[in-house]
Design a protein around this motif. Sequence first.
Motif, PDB file in Angstrom:
ATOM      1  N   ALA A   1     -63.606  22.274  83.057  1.00  0.00           N
ATOM      2  CA  ALA A   1     -63.262  23.556  83.674  1.00  0.00           C
ATOM      3  C   ALA A   1     -61.747  23.679  83.814  1.00  0.00           C
ATOM      4  O   ALA A   1     -61.169  24.746  83.557  1.00  0.00           O
ATOM      5  N   ALA A   2     -61.095  22.589  84.202  1.00  0.00           N
ATOM      6  CA  ALA A   2     -59.639  22.591  84.318  1.00  0.00           C
ATOM      7  C   ALA A   2     -58.992  22.766  82.950  1.00  0.00           C
ATOM      8  O   ALA A   2     -57.967  23.443  82.813  1.00  0.00           O
ATOM      9  N   ALA A   3     -59.587  22.151  81.928  1.00  0.00           N
ATOM     10  CA  ALA A   3     -59.055  22.293  80.576  1.00  0.00           C
ATOM     11  C   ALA A   3     -59.125  23.743  80.110  1.00  0.00           C
ATOM     12  O   ALA A   3     -58.194  24.251  79.470  1.00  0.00           O
ATOM     13  N   GLU A   4     -60.234  24.413  80.428  1.00  0.00           N
ATOM     14  CA  GLU A   4     -60.344  25.828  80.044  1.00  0.00           C
ATOM     15  C   GLU A   4     -59.268  26.649  80.742  1.00  0.00           C
ATOM     16  O   GLU A   4     -58.603  27.492  80.115  1.00  0.00           O
ATOM     17  N   ALA A   5     -59.077  26.389  82.028  1.00  0.00           N
ATOM     18  CA  ALA A   5     -58.072  27.141  82.780  1.00  0.00           C
ATOM     19  C   ALA A   5     -56.665  26.864  82.254  1.00  0.00           C
ATOM     20  O   ALA A   5     -55.798  27.743  82.265  1.00  0.00           O
TER      21      ALA A   5
END
Length: 229
Positions: free
Chosen positions: A172-176
Motif C-alpha cells: 500500500a505504501a509502495a502504491e502511494a
Amino acid sequence: MPAAVVVLAAGAGTRVGAEVNKVLLPLGGVPLLARSVLTALAVPDVVRVVVVVRDGEQEAVAAALGPHLGAAEVALVAGGVTRHDSEWAALRVLRDDIRSGAVDVVAIHDGARPLASPALFEAVLAAAREHGGAIPVVAAPTLLGPGGVVAGLGAVQTPQAFAAEPLLAAYAAAEAGGFSGTDTAACLERYAPDVRIAAVPSSVLNLKVTWPGDLAVAEALQEPHVVGP
C-alpha cells in the motif's frame, strides 16, 4: 494458523518457445499451473489460493484448472504489467482477510515452478511466522573467475512467504509512493525494513520452467503427489 497462497501465472511462453502461456503447458498430463495450485491446496493451513493471470486469459486458465480442482475453489485476478503490479492485485483480493486476521501469512509462488513440494510450502510458512519472512534458497554452483573461486552463493526460489499485515502495508505504501520493486523482498526492504527474512533450505529439483529443455527435465523429475484434487 490460516495462510493464503498467491500463484503468479501472468507471464508468457516466449523463452520456453511456447505459443501459449507456459503455465498452461502439460506436465504428465496436468498443466504446470494446476500442479502449483494443487500443491498449495494440499498444505494443511492454506485457506485461500489466488491465481494471478494475464488479462484476457481468465477463461483459458479456468478451463485448464477446472478439471483438476474437484470441490476446491481458487480466485482468479488479472495481473499487471510487472510482477509487482501482479502481486499488488492479489494482495488487494486478500486485503479484507488480512485486515480481519483471517489470514496471517501470505506465500507467493511462481506458477512455472510445478515441482515445489507441500513440505517446502509448510517450511516457508512456518519460518515466516517465526521471523516475518522466508525465502527458499539452494546452493549455487561454485564459480571460478578472475578473482579466484567464488563459493557460498545461493539461488533464491519460490514459494516465498511473509507476515500478511506488513506485506499488505508495504505494498500500500509502495502504491502511494509510486514504487515498483523487482520482487517482493525489494518492496519489504524499502517499506518494512524491520521484517526479517529467513533463508529456508531448498533443492535444485524445485526448478522453474523457463527454457525449452526445462519441461523435459521436469517430466523426468515429477512426482505423483499433486496430480489430483
